[in-house]
Design an enzyme around this catalytic site. Structure first.
Site, PDB file in Angstrom:
ATOM      1  N   LYS A   1       0.919  -1.157  -0.250  1.00 11.86           N
ATOM      2  CA  LYS A   1      -0.011  -0.027   0.207  1.00 11.86           C
ATOM      3  C   LYS A   1       0.876   1.206  -0.037  1.00 11.86           C
ATOM      4  CE  LYS A   1      -3.969   1.919   2.543  1.00 11.86           C
ATOM      5  NZ  LYS A   1      -4.891   1.845   3.611  1.00 11.86           N
TER       6      LYS A   1
ATOM      7  N   SER B   1     -10.441   0.164   6.922  1.00  8.36           N
ATOM      8  CA  SER B   1      -9.743   0.281   5.678  1.00  8.36           C
ATOM      9  C   SER B   1      -9.105  -1.015   5.094  1.00  8.36           C
ATOM     10  CB  SER B   1      -8.694   1.401   5.826  1.00  8.36           C
ATOM     11  OG  SER B   1      -9.327   2.513   5.477  1.00  8.36           O
TER      12      SER B   1
ATOM     13  N   SER C   1      -9.888   2.278   2.686  1.00  8.46           N
ATOM     14  CA  SER C   1      -8.953   2.997   1.656  1.00  8.46           C
ATOM     15  C   SER C   1      -7.997   2.189   1.092  1.00  8.46           C
ATOM     16  CB  SER C   1      -8.141   3.620   2.537  1.00  8.46           C
ATOM     17  OG  SER C   1      -7.202   3.154   3.584  1.00  8.46           O
TER      18      SER C   1
END
Lengths: 500, 494
Positions: free
Chosen positions: B80, B184, B160
């Site tokens: 990420k 998330s 997210s």
């Protein structure tokens, strides 16, 4: 407790009320929340870690040594130590503040209420000892520094100071004159330096004060205060107060009102000017720093802090007077600075050992030597003196010879002078340079006999009642001995011979 | 030969160790998928095929020399783009950090490389991890590989960690890192039919992870199944003296401890999670999950989490408050974007830089956070939210007196079309209604795939455990997984 300091206004007398917030840089090799170094005067931005520059994802980790020093300082002012404290973020934008917030302690400071005592000083208008309350001590990060003179249109940022640990020591509004504020600053500085938690170097910015000043009619409620930021010497603190108090009194008497505001001191003119008023004050949006856990101190840590505290200024001064039988003046002078008492105590110990006497017995001699004789010789020599040669053992040797009557006071100075220039051994100097006084009664008697024989007329006059001639005989004897006769012995023998 | 990109973490690790295939072959296969899907899915902000090959070659070389191999040896993963990676651009999907190349490696990513994993690239996400659909990324939204039956509409991969979820579901990587501040990891995992666990707050170091809300942010693995999550979490977790909130505890052997037999365990069903307006299919999936855990031997008990309804409002005070402060460092002074208009002073530079550098959702949260911390409002908002947070943590403590784990839905709906909620922040925030309570309490929580709904879209079930009991969460997850038998994958259209 009456302080006589008053501002004379057109409408009468005013009293000034003073509180000081002193920012003291914690003595530590590393910053409060990063491992970066803290040396003064390094190349710009050479002491900046990723944390200090607030790079993305960087996190603060408290430096145990900084916390320890603040706790020890709190103990030295006999303050409440909070075993549970917490760090808060003080949010504002400025180019010298990389994180966009300063990590500080608003709600739960490390150190609570304490106090220190300023000493009576008649000349300064402090009639008796006075206790000044201390509200709190908290630890926080320093900011970086902006440099506006490096480029025509840009400002540069130096982050060396960014993240350096500060103690903010907040007094109560207990001071009533510039002299009291000055005495408070000096006493606080001495305590910090005794404890070793701050070097107290005001020129390098290790200690600076925010000066809160208000005025009132004697006995009234507190007036509105102004805060003059970042004043960096004791003298400037006193000037700030004098100027602010006068300004506020004039303002009020002219029908104006004092506004609560932040001001700046101008050392060039000794005046203050407005920086920002309360309306423009930042909303710092304090909240607990979520990157840090509450700071919890255990008993073992607190015990270690307490055990590591040295003898503090008040206790030391008391011991010098009561234990070493020194005068108040000597005790005060000797305990004012860490370096002074350290040198004194070492010399005292060596001298006592050398003379096989107690420290109390030699203390006054050593104190006089340390405070006046030795500094006098050193100052007279100026650059010729190498202070490194002024070791405790050399000075103890000189004091030892003097106490034993081997050398005179004048010879002691001469020997010390040679020591300072060359580092030679005092004993050897006394021998080689003939800087010893004659105490051998036989030898002195022989000289005296010669002098009396050569001045038979004067002897007769003396014996006839002209007592003042005694000095003449001493002088003649000393002259014949090239000044090396032990004056006490010379006096004693002369007296015996003339009167006998 | 089998398609290596159909393999998960365990299968790749074991296959490489056994010599069934080389790590390099695995890396090459995934690299190819990454490249082929980039245009359509936009899952990566930057691909780093060379990094994947480099790590794989090192593993192959180590194996050839007979050296011991790490827990993740030979497994290429997606990272990420919230984790700082040394020498590789790290943006948090923002314009303000565009072009920022850190000189340091986050602790979590460093741990993974040490364990033998390799990096396929930096995955797209909601900007500064603020969002539930990946639509707040400055680099364009990620598109879910899933589509509703009979529709070509682009769907949200969740957020997210939407790049992470999409990439795993589309077989661009067998696993990826995620971060979870208020759901998330779990919500995107549920949206694409994969597993993901947010461990106990403090298990994974936050050092080097771009901060959103420090007291909530927690990294965790996302992968195709529970076992893979256990393996990867072991590699990621561990005490880090550089993070003051890091847990100073040994890392348990979660993989070795996996056990789907729940006899003697109690599973709590929180009655407050049965909310009005929840999709009936979600409620049905939950009931089915309860049956599965019963089947696994667990006793089902009713529990109450009475302050649940205050969790979302409290979260949307605490998280923005911390964010407003955490994001103050992006000021144009030292790194990242600087917008310095002609003749501008410092304040102008701040304004211009931050106006240009932050997206709307980030600005919205900075403003909310600034507001709730400001003088006169601090007590009413921030302090009140902190009190609610304590009450929520106490709710869980009381519930865990009665049960070992809690079973709940992960999300109130399945994935929604991109653009559906982008203009309605409150509707978007409601997506995290089931996820946020565990975040506020710092508890381990995981989403595992349940199955497909009537539209052919994945749904997930959430398991919440006691603090430090990731093992209990993983084991309940495994019990569901072995009964759900979820093996659907999106039909390839890219």
């Amino acid at each position: 407790m009456v302080t006589s300091y008053r501002i004379q206004g057109a409408t009468g007398e005013w009293e000034v009320v003073i509180g000081l917030e002193v920012h003291a840089q914690v003595t530590s090799n590393a910053k409060l929340f990063s491992g970066a170094a803290t040396a003064f005067g390094a190349e710009p931005n050479s002491q900046v870690s990723l944390v200090d520059a607030a790079m993305p994802g960087m996190l603060p980790v408290p430096n145990r040594e900084c916390i320890r020093q603040a706790v020890r300082t709190g103990m030295a002012i006999e303050a409440q130590i909070n075993a549970w404290s917490r760090f808060d973020r003080k949010n504002y934008f400025y180019a010298d503040l990389p994180q966009g917030y300063q990590i500080s302690q608003l709600y739960h400071p490390l150190v609570g209420e304490g106090s220190l005592t300023i000493e009576a000083d008649e000349k300064a208008g402090i009639p008796e000892d006075k206790v000044i309350g201390i509200e709190r001590i908290h630890v926080e990060q320093d900011a970086g520094k902006l440099m506006h003179d490096q480029h025509p249109s840009m400002s540069y940022v130096d982050l060396n100071r960014s993240g350096v640990a500060l103690m903010e020591i907040v007094s109560k509004p207990d001071m009533r004159s510039p002299a009291e504020a000055g005495a408070y600053m000096r006493k606080l500085r001495a305590i910090l330096r005794y404890v070793g938690s701050c070097d107290g170097n005001m020129e390098e910015g290790s200690m600076r004060a925010d000066v809160n000043v208000s005025v009132r009619r004697v006995g009234d409620e507190f007036g509105t205060r102004t805060e003059t930021k970042n004043v960096n010497s004791v003298r400037f603190v006193m000037q700030t107060i004098e100027h602010e108090a006068r300004r506020q009194v004039d303002l009020i008497e002219d029908g104006g009102t004092v506004v609560q505001e932040t001001r700046l001191f101008d050392p060039g003119t000794g005046t203050t000017r407005s920086m920002r008023s309360k309306e423009d004050a930042h909303d710092y949006r304090y909240f607990p720093d979520p990157d840090l856990l509450p700071l919890e101190l255990d008993e073992a840590f607190l015990d270690e802090c307490r055990a590591s505290l040295p003898e503090l200024p008040d206790a030391k001064r008391r011991r010098y007077v009561e234990g070493l039988c020194l005068s108040d003046y000597n005790a005060r002078e000797l305990t004012a600075e860490v370096e002074t008492f350290a040198r004194f105590e070492q010399l005292l110990a060596e001298t006592a050992t050398k003379l096989e006497k107690s420290e109390t017995e030699v203390a006054t001699q050593v104190a006089n030597w340390s405070l006046s004789v030795a500094p006098g010789v050193m100052n007279a020599l100026g650059n010729e003196a190498n202070p490194a040669h002024a070791t405790a053992s050399a000075q103890a040797a000189i004091l030892g010879m003097q106490a034993a009557g081997d050398i005179s006071g004048g010879q002691a100075k001469e020997i010390f002078e040679i020591v300072l220039k060359t580092g030679r051994d005092p004993q050897e100097i006394a021998e080689t340079e003939g800087l010893k006084q004659q105490s051998d009664t036989g030898a002195i008697e022989a000289v005296i006999d010669d002098v009396l024989a050569a001045n038979a007329d004067k002897v007769a006059e003396y014996r006839g009642g002209k007592d003042k001639l005694f000095g003449f005989f001493v002088g003649q004897t000393m002259k014949a001995m090239q000044g090396k006769g032990n004056p006490a012995v010379v006096n004693q023998l002369l007296k015996a011979k003339l009167d006998g | 030969m089998t398609d290596l990109t159909e393999l998960g973490v365990k299968a790749i690790r074991d296959g490489v160790a056994a010599g069934d295939f080389s790590a390099r072959e695995v890396a090459e296969a995934f690299n190819a998928n990454v490249e082929a899907a980039q245009q359509a899915l936009n899952a990566f902000i930057v691909a780093t095929p060379e990094k994947a090959i480099e790590a794989a070659s090192a593993v192959d070389a180590a194996r050839a020399k007979g050296e011991a191999l790490g827990k993740m040896a030979g497994v290429p993963i997606g990272m990420k783009d919230l984790f700082a990676t040394k020498g590789v651009q790290t943006t948090a999907a923002s314009h303000i950090l565009e072009g920022f190349v850190p000189e340091y490696e986050s602790t979590v990513s460093a741990n993974l490389w040490k364990a033998g994993a390799g990096m396929l690239g930096k995955l797209n996400l909601d900007q500064f991890a603020m969002g539930s659909s990946n639509e707040t990324s400055y680099f364009g939204n990620v598109i879910s590989p899933w589509r509703k039956a009979g529709s070509n509409a682009a769907l949200a991969p969740g957020g997210s960690s939407g790049g992470s979820s999409a990439a795993i579901a589309a077989r661009l990587c067998p696993a990826a890192t995620g971060t979870d501040t208020g759901g998330s990891i779990r919500q995107p995992a549920a949206f694409v039919g994969i597993s993901g666990i947010k461990p106990t707050y403090g298990r994974c170091s936050r050092w080097g992870v771009v901060a959103f809300a420090s007291s909530l942010d927690q990294a965790g693995p996302m992968a195709r199944d529970v076992t893979d999550c256990a393996i990867m979490l072991e590699a990621m977790a561990g005490f880090d003296p550089k993070d003051s909130t890091s847990l100073n505890l040994p890392v348990p052997q979660w993989e070795a401890g996996l056990n789907a037999d729940l006899r003697g365990k109690k599973v709590g069903i929180p009655r407050e999670y049965r909310m009005d307006g929840t999709d009936p299919e979600i409620l049905a999936s939950w009931d089915r999950g309860i049956e599965w855990l019963k089947d696994a031997g667990a006793e089902i008990v009713d529990v109450s989490l009475p302050h649940t309804k205050y969790a979302l409002p409290a979260y949307y005070i605490v998280a923005p408050a911390e964010a407003s402060s955490n994001l103050a460092r992006y000021d144009g002074v030292r790194y990242g974007l600087r917008d310095l208009p002609e003749g501008a002073g410092l304040q102008d530079m701040y304004a211009a830089t931050r106006a240009a550098g932050f997206g709307d959702e980030v600005k919205r949260r900075i403003m909310i956070g600034t507001y709730v911390l400001s003088a006169g409002f601090y007590d009413a908002y921030y302090n009140q939210a902190q009190r609610v947070r304590t009450l929520i943590a106490n709710d869980f403590k009381a519930a865990f007196e009665l049960c070992d784990v809690i079973l709940a839905p992960t999300t109130p709906t399945a994935s929604f079309p991109l653009g559906d909620k982008v203009d309605d922040p409150l509707a978007m925030y409601l997506n995290d209604v089931f996820a946020v309570p565990a975040s506020l309490a710092g508890l381990p929580a995981m989403s595992v795939p349940w199955g497909l709904n009537s539209d052919g879209l994945p749904l997930g079930l959430q398991i919440i455990g006691r603090a430090f009991d990731e093992q209990g969460v993983l084991n309940a997850g495994l019990a569901i997984e072995s009964r759900a038998m979820f093996n659907a994958k999106p039909e390839k259209w890219w």
